[in-house]
Design a protein around this motif. Structure first.
Motif, PDB file in Angstrom:
ATOM      1  N   VAL A 178      -0.762 -13.470   9.581  1.00 32.58           N
ATOM      2  CA  VAL A 178      -0.744 -12.276  10.427  1.00 32.58           C
ATOM      3  C   VAL A 178       0.307 -11.328   9.849  1.00 32.58           C
ATOM      4  O   VAL A 178       1.471 -11.701   9.706  1.00 32.58           O
ATOM      5  CB  VAL A 178      -0.388 -12.611  11.891  1.00 32.58           C
ATOM      6  CG1 VAL A 178      -0.337 -11.332  12.731  1.00 32.58           C
ATOM      7  CG2 VAL A 178      -1.394 -13.608  12.475  1.00 32.58           C
ATOM      8  N   SER A 179      -0.110 -10.108   9.523  1.00 38.37           N
ATOM      9  CA  SER A 179       0.820  -9.125   8.964  1.00 38.37           C
ATOM     10  C   SER A 179       1.359  -8.224  10.061  1.00 38.37           C
ATOM     11  O   SER A 179       0.594  -7.577  10.783  1.00 38.37           O
ATOM     12  CB  SER A 179       0.116  -8.260   7.902  1.00 38.37           C
ATOM     13  OG  SER A 179      -0.119  -8.990   6.720  1.00 38.37           O
ATOM     14  N   LEU A 180       2.688  -8.192  10.167  1.00 37.93           N
ATOM     15  CA  LEU A 180       3.385  -7.359  11.145  1.00 37.93           C
ATOM     16  C   LEU A 180       4.372  -6.468  10.393  1.00 37.93           C
ATOM     17  O   LEU A 180       5.059  -6.927   9.483  1.00 37.93           O
ATOM     18  CB  LEU A 180       4.125  -8.232  12.156  1.00 37.93           C
ATOM     19  CG  LEU A 180       3.232  -9.123  13.026  1.00 37.93           C
ATOM     20  CD1 LEU A 180       4.056 -10.229  13.676  1.00 37.93           C
ATOM     21  CD2 LEU A 180       2.533  -8.285  14.099  1.00 37.93           C
ATOM     22  N   GLY A 191       4.015  -9.531  18.734  1.00 39.51           N
ATOM     23  CA  GLY A 191       4.036 -10.173  17.431  1.00 39.51           C
ATOM     24  C   GLY A 191       4.071 -11.682  17.531  1.00 39.51           C
ATOM     25  O   GLY A 191       3.316 -12.386  16.856  1.00 39.51           O
ATOM     26  N   ARG A 192       4.932 -12.184  18.383  1.00 36.40           N
ATOM     27  CA  ARG A 192       5.024 -13.637  18.560  1.00 36.40           C
ATOM     28  C   ARG A 192       3.722 -14.206  19.133  1.00 36.40           C
ATOM     29  O   ARG A 192       3.271 -15.289  18.737  1.00 36.40           O
ATOM     30  CB  ARG A 192       6.190 -13.979  19.482  1.00 36.40           C
ATOM     31  CG  ARG A 192       7.577 -13.809  18.832  1.00 36.40           C
ATOM     32  CD  ARG A 192       8.669 -14.230  19.800  1.00 36.40           C
ATOM     33  NE  ARG A 192      10.002 -14.137  19.244  1.00 36.40           N
ATOM     34  CZ  ARG A 192      10.588 -15.084  18.512  1.00 36.40           C
ATOM     35  NH1 ARG A 192       9.934 -16.212  18.252  1.00 36.40           N
ATOM     36  NH2 ARG A 192      11.817 -14.929  18.057  1.00 36.40           N
ATOM     37  N   TRP A 228       9.657 -15.346  13.228  1.00 40.32           N
ATOM     38  CA  TRP A 228       8.813 -15.544  14.412  1.00 40.32           C
ATOM     39  C   TRP A 228       7.730 -16.596  14.198  1.00 40.32           C
ATOM     40  O   TRP A 228       7.196 -17.143  15.154  1.00 40.32           O
ATOM     41  CB  TRP A 228       8.146 -14.233  14.821  1.00 40.32           C
ATOM     42  CG  TRP A 228       9.101 -13.183  15.298  1.00 40.32           C
ATOM     43  CD1 TRP A 228      10.406 -13.352  15.647  1.00 40.32           C
ATOM     44  CD2 TRP A 228       8.816 -11.792  15.467  1.00 40.32           C
ATOM     45  NE1 TRP A 228      10.963 -12.151  16.023  1.00 40.32           N
ATOM     46  CE2 TRP A 228      10.012 -11.180  15.935  1.00 40.32           C
ATOM     47  CE3 TRP A 228       7.691 -11.005  15.286  1.00 40.32           C
ATOM     48  CZ2 TRP A 228      10.085  -9.816  16.201  1.00 40.32           C
ATOM     49  CZ3 TRP A 228       7.754  -9.646  15.557  1.00 40.32           C
ATOM     50  CH2 TRP A 228       8.945  -9.055  16.007  1.00 40.32           C
ATOM     51  N   GLY A 229       7.368 -16.853  12.944  1.00 42.23           N
ATOM     52  CA  GLY A 229       6.327 -17.836  12.690  1.00 42.23           C
ATOM     53  C   GLY A 229       6.105 -18.026  11.209  1.00 42.23           C
ATOM     54  O   GLY A 229       6.258 -17.083  10.431  1.00 42.23           O
ATOM     55  N   LYS A 230       5.733 -19.235  10.814  1.00 43.98           N
ATOM     56  CA  LYS A 230       5.535 -19.528   9.395  1.00 43.98           C
ATOM     57  C   LYS A 230       4.346 -18.780   8.810  1.00 43.98           C
ATOM     58  O   LYS A 230       4.228 -18.657   7.582  1.00 43.98           O
ATOM     59  CB  LYS A 230       5.362 -21.029   9.187  1.00 43.98           C
ATOM     60  CG  LYS A 230       4.136 -21.606   9.875  1.00 43.98           C
ATOM     61  CD  LYS A 230       4.036 -23.110   9.638  1.00 43.98           C
ATOM     62  CE  LYS A 230       2.793 -23.690  10.320  1.00 43.98           C
ATOM     63  NZ  LYS A 230       2.674 -25.151  10.103  1.00 43.98           N
ATOM     64  N   ASN A 231       3.448 -18.276   9.662  1.00 45.37           N
ATOM     65  CA  ASN A 231       2.281 -17.536   9.185  1.00 45.37           C
ATOM     66  C   ASN A 231       2.504 -16.030   9.190  1.00 45.37           C
ATOM     67  O   ASN A 231       1.563 -15.248   8.996  1.00 45.37           O
ATOM     68  CB  ASN A 231       1.042 -17.868  10.017  1.00 45.37           C
ATOM     69  CG  ASN A 231       1.241 -17.646  11.517  1.00 45.37           C
ATOM     70  OD1 ASN A 231       2.350 -17.828  12.025  1.00 45.37           O
ATOM     71  ND2 ASN A 231       0.184 -17.283  12.223  1.00 45.37           N
ATOM     72  N   ALA A 232       3.757 -15.609   9.377  1.00 40.15           N
ATOM     73  CA  ALA A 232       4.067 -14.178   9.397  1.00 40.15           C
ATOM     74  C   ALA A 232       4.124 -13.606   7.984  1.00 40.15           C
ATOM     75  O   ALA A 232       4.787 -14.158   7.108  1.00 40.15           O
ATOM     76  CB  ALA A 232       5.397 -13.933  10.110  1.00 40.15           C
ATOM     77  N   ASN A 233       3.408 -12.520   7.769  1.00 39.83           N
ATOM     78  CA  ASN A 233       3.536 -11.702   6.566  1.00 39.83           C
ATOM     79  C   ASN A 233       4.227 -10.415   6.981  1.00 39.83           C
ATOM     80  O   ASN A 233       3.827  -9.792   7.972  1.00 39.83           O
ATOM     81  CB  ASN A 233       2.171 -11.379   5.953  1.00 39.83           C
ATOM     82  CG  ASN A 233       1.479 -12.576   5.319  1.00 39.83           C
ATOM     83  OD1 ASN A 233       0.398 -12.453   4.795  1.00 39.83           O
ATOM     84  ND2 ASN A 233       2.084 -13.750   5.385  1.00 39.83           N
ATOM     85  N   VAL A 234       5.244 -10.011   6.257  1.00 37.26           N
ATOM     86  CA  VAL A 234       6.031  -8.838   6.643  1.00 37.26           C
ATOM     87  C   VAL A 234       5.543  -7.608   5.886  1.00 37.26           C
ATOM     88  O   VAL A 234       5.646  -7.536   4.657  1.00 37.26           O
ATOM     89  CB  VAL A 234       7.528  -9.071   6.376  1.00 37.26           C
ATOM     90  CG1 VAL A 234       8.326  -7.815   6.688  1.00 37.26           C
ATOM     91  CG2 VAL A 234       8.041 -10.242   7.209  1.00 37.26           C
TER      92      VAL A 234
END
Length: 248
Positions: A65-67, A53-54, A87-93
């Motif tokens: 990026v959706s995780l 993920g990271r 993990w990152g500002k571009n993470a979508n949960v």
């Protein structure tokens, strides 16, 4: 039919191959984001969820990026979601619309959304589910609502009709984007655009077919005939034609 560069719908690549994510990022400007899920990751042989993920988030730092969370209890979903978001500002949960017991995950969705997390609510199949999710989103925070149009079609139901209903269910939520998930063919991209979806996820096998968009159909027909002839010849196939079949 419009060309790919005329579409309003955003194409997100769906997969779990880190090198492929990097390749698409550097070579394909059509790709505006990336999604994955635990099933794809397991098939790809990913054995360390956080490390992957990271790495994915770092590989495409300016695109979402959706995780997905994989907990089954709502409190744990929230904890996992907050961790992924860190993990990152571009993470979508990604949060499933329900857990394995069939319990609606609205409280977890609401807690994450109210906390400013960009949620991607997944595994949705009905407009009623979208309406429920809409009530739990934070109207001030962007969100993605993923409806599995491909699986709806697999059930023998017209996905366009359902997706239009889902789009209507998101009225009043301008920051929530409807995502056409699990496409089965290239044409689904154009259907998603016509419906007004903000995003469509596209797997590698469909991405590989994008070069056929706009192709002359007579030319395509000839190429197909040549393929059949070439393969029959290469295989050494033979049909022993009876004399009676050639007699006038």
């Amino acid at each position: 039919m419009a060309g790919l560069d005329e579409l309003k719908v955003k194409i997100f690549a769906d997969g779990a191959d880190l090198e492929e994510i990097r390749r698409l990022y550097s070579t394909n400007p059509l790709i505006k984001g990336y999604t994955t899920n635990p099933t794809l990751m397991r098939k790809a042989g990913i054995d360390d969820y956080e490390r992957f993920g990271r790495a994915a988030l770092a590989a495409v730092p300016d695109r979402p990026v959706s995780l997905e969370v994989f907990a089954d209890e709502l409190d744990e979903m929230v904890a996992q979601g907050l961790t992924i978001a860190s993990w990152g500002k571009n993470a979508n949960v990604k949060v499933p619309v329900m857990n394995t017991k069939g319990t609606y995950c609205g409280p977890a969705i609401a807690r994450l959304a109210q906390g400013g997390v960009l949620v991607n609510v997944t595994a949705i199949m009905t407009a009623a589910q979208v309406k429920a999710v809409a009530r739990d989103l934070n109207p001030e925070v962007p969100a993605i609502v993923s409806v599995f149009a491909g699986r709806i079609a697999d059930a023998g139901i017209d996905p366009e009709t359902v997706m239009r209903d889902c789009k209507n269910a998101l009225e009043g939520h301008p920051q929530a984007e409807l995502l056409w998930a699990s496409p089965r063919e290239v044409f689904n991209i154009f259907q998603a655009d016509k419906v007004g979806c903000g995003i469509i996820t596209v797997s590698n096998d469909i991405l590989a077919k994008l070069g056929t968009v706009g192709k002359d159909l007579d030319e395509y027909s000839l190429e197909t005939v040549k393929m059949f002839h070439r393969d029959a010849t290469a295989a050494g196939y033979d049909i022993r034609v009876a004399e009676s079949a050639t007699a006038e």
